[in-house]
Write an enzyme that holds these catalytic residues in place. Sequence first.
Site, PDB file in Angstrom:
ATOM      1  CB  THR A 206      -0.930  -0.016   1.222  1.00  0.00           C
ATOM      2  OG1 THR A 206      -1.640  -1.239   1.185  1.00  0.00           O
ATOM      3  CG2 THR A 206      -1.893   1.138   1.201  1.00  0.00           C
TER       4      THR A 206
ATOM      5  CG  ASN B   9       0.320  -3.834   7.662  1.00  0.00           C
ATOM      6  OD1 ASN B   9       0.596  -2.841   8.334  1.00  0.00           O
ATOM      7  ND2 ASN B   9       0.122  -3.810   6.354  1.00  0.00           N
TER       8      ASN B   9
ATOM      9  CB  SER C  79      -3.480  -5.343   7.394  1.00  0.00           C
ATOM     10  OG  SER C  79      -3.584  -6.323   6.417  1.00  0.00           O
ATOM     11  CB  SER C  80      -5.073  -3.402   2.210  1.00  0.00           C
ATOM     12  OG  SER C  80      -4.003  -2.507   2.191  1.00  0.00           O
TER      13      SER C  80
ATOM     14  N   GLY D  70      -1.967  -9.260   0.410  1.00  0.00           N
ATOM     15  CA  GLY D  70      -0.836 -10.156   0.179  1.00  0.00           C
ATOM     16  C   GLY D  70      -1.177 -11.594   0.557  1.00  0.00           C
TER      17      GLY D  70
HETATM   18  N1  LIG Z   1       8.678   2.700   2.058  1.00  0.00           N
HETATM   19  C1  LIG Z   1       8.325   2.657   3.339  1.00  0.00           C
HETATM   20  N2  LIG Z   1       8.855   3.534   4.198  1.00  0.00           N
HETATM   21  C2  LIG Z   1       8.515   3.509   5.492  1.00  0.00           C
HETATM   22  N3  LIG Z   1       7.672   2.650   6.037  1.00  0.00           N
HETATM   23  C3  LIG Z   1       7.118   1.713   5.223  1.00  0.00           C
HETATM   24  C4  LIG Z   1       7.410   1.688   3.836  1.00  0.00           C
HETATM   25  N4  LIG Z   1       6.704   0.683   3.293  1.00  0.00           N
HETATM   26  C5  LIG Z   1       5.999   0.118   4.314  1.00  0.00           C
HETATM   27  N5  LIG Z   1       6.253   0.746   5.465  1.00  0.00           N
HETATM   28  C6  LIG Z   1       5.674   0.409   6.793  1.00  0.00           C
HETATM   29  O1  LIG Z   1       5.144  -0.854   6.735  1.00  0.00           O
HETATM   30  C7  LIG Z   1       3.778  -0.846   7.083  1.00  0.00           C
HETATM   31  C8  LIG Z   1       3.027  -1.862   6.250  1.00  0.00           C
HETATM   32  O2  LIG Z   1       3.025  -1.463   4.912  1.00  0.00           O
HETATM   33  P1  LIG Z   1       1.747  -1.647   3.986  1.00  0.00           P
HETATM   34  O3  LIG Z   1       0.510  -1.303   4.700  1.00  0.00           O
HETATM   35  O4  LIG Z   1       2.039  -0.964   2.731  1.00  0.00           O
HETATM   36  O5  LIG Z   1       1.780  -3.188   3.764  1.00  0.00           O
HETATM   37  P2  LIG Z   1       0.913  -4.032   2.751  1.00  0.00           P
HETATM   38  O6  LIG Z   1       1.875  -4.779   1.902  1.00  0.00           O
HETATM   39  O7  LIG Z   1      -0.027  -3.139   2.066  1.00  0.00           O
HETATM   40  O8  LIG Z   1       0.173  -5.020   3.697  1.00  0.00           O
HETATM   41  P3  LIG Z   1      -1.292  -5.620   3.568  1.00  0.00           P
HETATM   42  O9  LIG Z   1      -1.237  -6.674   2.543  1.00  0.00           O
HETATM   43  O10 LIG Z   1      -1.521  -6.120   4.908  1.00  0.00           O
HETATM   44  O11 LIG Z   1      -2.161  -4.488   3.224  1.00  0.00           O
HETATM   45  C9  LIG Z   1       3.317   0.550   6.845  1.00  0.00           C
HETATM   46  O12 LIG Z   1       2.248   0.884   7.690  1.00  0.00           O
HETATM   47  C10 LIG Z   1       4.567   1.350   7.173  1.00  0.00           C
HETATM   48  O13 LIG Z   1       4.642   1.560   8.551  1.00  0.00           O
HETATM   49 MG   LIG Z   2      -1.956  -2.875   2.122  1.00  0.00          MG
END
Ligand SMILES: Nc1ncnc2c1ncn2[C@@H]1O[C@H](COP(=O)(O)OP(=O)(O)OP(=O)(O)O)[C@@H](O)[C@H]1O
Ligand SMILES: [Mg+2]
Length: 1043
Positions: free
Chosen positions: A108, A153, A156-157, A383
């Site tokens: 995300t 997470n 988490s989406s 994911g």
């Molecule tokens: N590039 C980044 N810089 C800083 N923090 C990050 C970065 N990418 C992810 N994070 C951290 O990791 C956390 C989880 O990332 P994210 O919500 O994008 O995961 P996701 O892959 O979308 O998971 P899900 O499948 O559960 O939605 C974010 O809330 C953030 O705190």
């Molecule tokens: Mg997500």
Amino acid sequence: MPILEGSIGVEDLVLLEPLEEESLLKNLQLRYENKEIYTYIGNVVISVNPYQQLPIYGPEFIAKYQDYTFYELKPHIYALANVAYQSLRDRDRDQCILITGESGAGKTEASKLVMSYVAAVCGKGEQVNSVKEQLLQSNPVLEAFGNAKTIRNNNSSRFGKYMDIEFDFKGSPLGGVITNYLLEKSRVVKQLKGERNFHIFYQLLAGADEQLLKALKLKRDTSAYTYLNQEVSRVGGMNDASNFQDVQRAMIVIGFSEEEIRQVLEVTALVLKLGNVELTDEFQANGIPASGIRDGKGVQEIGEMVGLNSEEVERALCSRTMETGKEKVVTVLNVIQAQYARDALAKNIYSRLFNWIVNRINESIKVGTGEKKKVMGVLDIYGFEILEDNSFEQFVINYCNEKLQQVFIELTLKEEQEEYKREGIPWTKVDYFDNGIICNLIEHNQRGILAMLDEECLRPGVVSDSTFLAKLNQLFSNHSHYESKVTQNAQRLYDHSMGLSCFRICHYAGKVMYNVTSFIDKNNDLLFRDLSQAMWKAQHPLLRSLFPEGNPKQVSLKRPPTAGSQFKNSVAILMKNLYSKNPNYIRCIKPNEHQQQGRFSPELVAVQARYLGLLENVRVRRAGYAHRQGYKSFLERYRLLSRSTWPHWNGGDREGVEKLLGELSISSEELAFGKTKIFIRSPKTLFYLEEQRRLRIQQLATLIQKIYRGWRCRTHYQLMRKSQILISAWFRGNKQKKYYGRMKASALLIQAFVRGWKARKNYRKYFRSGAALTLANFIYKSIAQKFLLGLKNNLPSTDVLDNTWPAAPYKCFNSANQELHQLFHQWKCKKFRDQLSPKQVQVLREKLCASELFKGKKASYPQSVPIPFRGDYIGLQSNPKLQKLKGRQEEPILVAEMVKKVNRGNGKTSARILLLTKGHVILTDTKKTQAKTIIGLDNVSGVSVTSLQDGLFGLHLNEMSPVGSKGDFLLVSDHVVELLTKMYQAVLDATQRQLSVTVTEGFSVRFKESSVAIKVIQGPGHGEKSKLICKKKGSNCLEVTVQ
Ligand SMILES: Nc1ncnc2c1ncn2[C@@H]1O[C@H](COP(=O)(O)OP(=O)(O)OP(=O)(O)O)[C@@H](O)[C@H]1O
Ligand SMILES: [Mg+2]
């Protein structure tokens, strides 16, 4: 390990040596520990979640990545976004950005980075900015309603999201479409330990002001709500209250009306309240267990809030109407069934609300159908998930991930290799795991797990989760990716982790065991008609619109599609969509299970790297070519780089490309000529070509500009020249015309003169010339004669004082007349002088001398003019006593009079008799008969008088003389003009010296070695006889006031 200067590890795994899993992990770890979270495999970006804010984002970096090509800067999501956007804008290719990875790997966040990059670099303008804002602001709204804290997470989406951003031909965003996939609605009523419900519930309770809470009939305390997990109501680093404000603001930006926002919040509150409806055991009269509502207040509040009759709600929750043929049978529900119905209602309301929100956003950001659009799709889907207890949700989520992996395999591994084969490029096959078999296991139309599930749901008779499992066991007993207790038993394998109601699928990313309990229910996803009908009856417009099937007029007996088949269809649409676009990959990796920064668990990453097929990806990439393009379009794009192909090329496309690349002297290793396409090995070559093209376009643009400017200047010059020639022709013509006119006039004049002169010459002899002059002279003479004769007869009197003279009769005689008048006057004066006696002459001479000395200088002079100088004013001749005063001086006496002597010491005056003889000045006391002071005229150095009408005068004597040594005399005479005139003449006669007579306002007289300044002041009086008042002022000053 660093290969390129300044880089940590290798930035592109294609350059990794040796290419093994271990070195790959080490490289990722080294980079991760140095905060380099991005690494490339060709054009694929691997992103390792840093779990911390790194200073590599924001406008500064966006600007940097915008100006450089892919490999010029460090690996970054911005670089990938830039390539995708430029390819969309400049090459007109629709793009999709596929972001994959486990839950919490950073998908995300990556999708938001892509969106913010594209928003920053695409067009500008008020309209465009508002579209961008709407697209960006959709994120916080969807995250509030669709994201939740899970153990993996914190954000988490819990839904899948695919967003198409649509651009116009210039690359400015027009709008977009969001597609959402299967919200995890079971979370609404139940969460795992350590997890939370959707953010919006907590945000609403924490962030709403008292007034709003009151209106929604809510309490701020999360523990008051059964649906909210009491253990973890807060998430570290997340501020629910301020997020709530952000969400509301974002909704306004997107275009939600105040009313809509209020209704959305009301429905959200309704879900919470529904959870608090407690159901109790009741029994019917016949002993059949039934259910009822424990505390009617909650239901009543719900009824009031959404405009529903509370009894109707109760009836809908606690009973069920069955229609069999034409009959309606109402059966009561026991507590368990009623609770199930309540939860089903809550889940349905929430998931339908979520869909409504997505549709509402789409309505705001949708683009008119007429416009030609380019599309960039961003896919951020949940994911891969392996939980302790995996259910239907995990099954579909993992299925979706399986499909995405297939896209990756198809487009990067399989399709690529097949293309080389098709094009006849020499190629050694790279082995990879093709997950087609797993996809098939799940989605096969007749024999897939989803098809079996649907079949079981639709089958008449007794249907349960276990009959479904039995069916699977039977069908897939020999399938290599399917396991269950039954299949294991058949193979005599003993696995005590496998439950009886479970089956296991060997996914590309690992083995996952699913519990079939409630698979059938969840797939059916049926809401009792009583409930939907009750909801439809609500006065609340939004709630009512969420349950259209509740409308009795629209009752359809057709079964709605099952959740599984719906999901399968939408995944199929998504796949079709993705295949039609140019893919760009971001592979997200989770470095540790604890959401901790700086911690890299090689085992965990190794699993992910394996199932993401990173090594295979590198191998294919290494052996393969970075870019390929049909000969025709390649030639079209780059033919301007060679003189042979530009501007015209008459040969075939392939020959053209060969000629072109030959001339550019690109090494043959970099190129491979396929049957229909040219293959370029490294991106550097492509960037080189692009750069050359850019430069050449600049050159061509300059050439076009040059030619155009030249042409413009030339035509302008020619126009100017033509105009100038026209103007000068007209000007010259005009000038010549005027000149000719002048010449003609002059010639005529000369002609006239010459003719006149000739005529006069001819005719002169016929006239008496000079007659006029003779006549004029004659007349003049006679006038002069007349004038002079008249004057002779009319001469004025010969009296010298008579100054009359007749005026001239004509102006021309004026000066002659003046002259005559003067001559006459002089003659009269001479005559007058000649008849004067010597005495009279003497008197006049004295008067003349007086005038020379005093005229215009002394005020008393005019009075003295008519009075004759008598000389003797004391009767000297007749007074023998006075005669004696002369003493021995025999000279005749010129003046004898009484004077006053001013005492220079005190200013007092005393009378004296003054006699002036031809040689002396004699002063004597009036009473004495002897002269007191006799001053020889040769000792008189000068006299000083005032300019006023007084008789004061200073007699300055020679200091050397015996008389003079005492000092000067200050005297007052009544006949000062006469006295001084005569003294002047006497001095002149006696010593041939001109006596100095000074007429002044103030003078000084010597007095006993020092001098006394005499200052004369005009007093107020102006009498005939002036009176003097002398006053001593200080030791050396005497002030004389003339009255
Ligand atoms: N590039 C980044 N810089 C800083 N923090 C990050 C970065 N990418 C992810 N994070 C951290 O990791 C956390 C989880 O990332 P994210 O919500 O994008 O995961 P996701 O892959 O979308 O998971 P899900 O499948 O559960 O939605 C974010 O809330 C953030 O705190
Ligand atoms: Mg997500």
